[in-house]
Enzyme design. Structure first.
Site, short mmCIF file in Angstrom:
data_model
loop_
_atom_site.label_atom_id
_atom_site.label_comp_id
_atom_site.label_asym_id
_atom_site.label_seq_id
_atom_site.Cartn_x
_atom_site.Cartn_y
_atom_site.Cartn_z
N CYS A 147 -16.46 0.52 -8.56
CA CYS A 147 -15.48 0.04 -9.53
C CYS A 147 -14.89 -1.28 -9.03
CB CYS A 147 -14.39 1.07 -9.74
SG CYS A 147 -13.35 1.31 -8.28
N ASN A 175 -5.25 3.07 -3.39
CA ASN A 175 -6.47 3.82 -3.67
C ASN A 175 -6.09 5.30 -3.66
OD1 ASN A 175 -8.11 1.55 -3.74
ND2 ASN A 175 -8.79 1.76 -1.63
N GLN A 176 -6.52 6.03 -4.68
CA GLN A 176 -6.21 7.46 -4.80
C GLN A 176 -7.47 8.25 -5.16
OE1 GLN A 176 -3.26 9.11 -4.11
NE2 GLN A 176 -2.61 7.13 -3.26
N CYS A 192 -11.60 -1.81 -9.21
CA CYS A 192 -10.19 -1.62 -8.86
C CYS A 192 -9.99 -1.10 -7.44
CB CYS A 192 -9.49 -0.71 -9.88
SG CYS A 192 -10.23 0.90 -10.13
N ARG A 193 -10.99 -0.52 -6.83
CA ARG A 193 -10.80 0.04 -5.49
C ARG A 193 -10.70 -1.06 -4.45
NH1 ARG A 193 -10.85 4.79 -2.97
NH2 ARG A 193 -11.43 4.75 -0.77
N LYS A 194 -9.62 -1.01 -3.65
CA LYS A 194 -9.46 -1.99 -2.57
C LYS A 194 -10.66 -1.89 -1.63
CE LYS A 194 -5.43 -0.24 -1.48
NZ LYS A 194 -4.19 0.05 -0.75
N TYR A 232 -4.39 12.54 1.59
CA TYR A 232 -4.37 12.97 0.19
C TYR A 232 -3.03 13.57 -0.22
CZ TYR A 232 -9.30 12.12 0.81
OH TYR A 232 -10.50 11.53 1.10
N ASP A 251 0.87 -1.16 0.00
CA ASP A 251 0.00 0.00 0.00
C ASP A 251 0.92 1.22 0.00
OD1 ASP A 251 -2.31 1.65 0.36
OD2 ASP A 251 -1.88 1.70 2.51
N ARG A 252 0.41 2.37 -0.43
CA ARG A 252 1.26 3.56 -0.43
C ARG A 252 1.07 4.37 0.87
NH1 ARG A 252 1.03 8.96 -4.04
NH2 ARG A 252 -0.11 9.58 -2.18
N ASP A 253 -0.03 5.10 0.97
CA ASP A 253 -0.24 6.00 2.11
C ASP A 253 -0.38 5.22 3.41
OD1 ASP A 253 -0.27 8.33 0.43
OD2 ASP A 253 -2.28 7.76 -0.19
#
Length: 177
Positions: free
Chosen positions: A99, A53-54, A101-103, A21, A10-12
């Site tokens: 969608c 997720n962004q 693609c969203r976790k 954000y 995961d990123r954030d």
């Protein structure tokens, strides 16, 4: 055909401190120990991917171009630390967009497995939210590490911090081989 074991990050909250954000280089603060943790997996034969997720893109907080600039900079920082991020997958959609693609939905994992030969049974997901761990289960990633909140359920391993995780895995490398 060569099959890769993968580490999905995961990123954030995992790669960077989650200030909410994050979309500029000046606000991006790498999490302590993330380069060393990524390097440990890489040296154990894992191919590294980022799954993030962004929704700030759809919310209008920043543009996709801003995300791409920051992503290129982040990948370069890993490279300067001798770690290769193979690819970054992201979902720009709002939580209610339904969608795939969203976790915790599996769209980003499906993209990765369609582009790379990945052995999910010997792969790992590291995240700081329940949706990350749920993605691992939904996407048939056999192993997961939760960082932070004790309330996260069903992770293979759980640690308060990245350095704590790194120390454990350094002492127990057989867990990830």
């Amino acid at each position: 055909m060569f099959v890769h074991k993968a580490l999905f990050l995961d990123r954030d909250g995992i790669i960077n401190v989650d200030h909410g954000y994050v979309h500029t280089i000046k606000d991006f603060q790498f999490t302590e120990g993330i380069f060393e943790l990524a390097s440990l997996f890489q040296s154990s034969g894992y191919t590294l991917f980022v799954i993030t997720n962004q929704s700030g893109i759809s919310r209008g907080y920043y543009k996709e171009e801003d995300f791409n600039i920051l992503t290129e900079w982040m990948i370069e920082a890993f490279k300067q630390n001798d770690v290769k991020i193979e690819k970054v997958y992201y979902c720009p959609h709002l939580p209610n967009a339904n969608c795939q693609c969203r976790k915790p939905n599996t769209g980003m994992i499906e993209q990765a497995t369609s582009q790379y030969s990945i052995d999910l049974a010997h792969s790992w997901m590291i995240g700081d939210k329940q949706s990350d761990i749920d993605l691992a289960h939904n996407g048939h990633i056999s192993n997961s590490i939760a960082i932070g909140d004790d309330g996260i359920q069903n992770a293979t391993l759980h640690f308060k911090t990245i350095p704590e995780c790194l120390e454990y895995l350094q002492e127990n490398q057989g867990k990830i081989l």
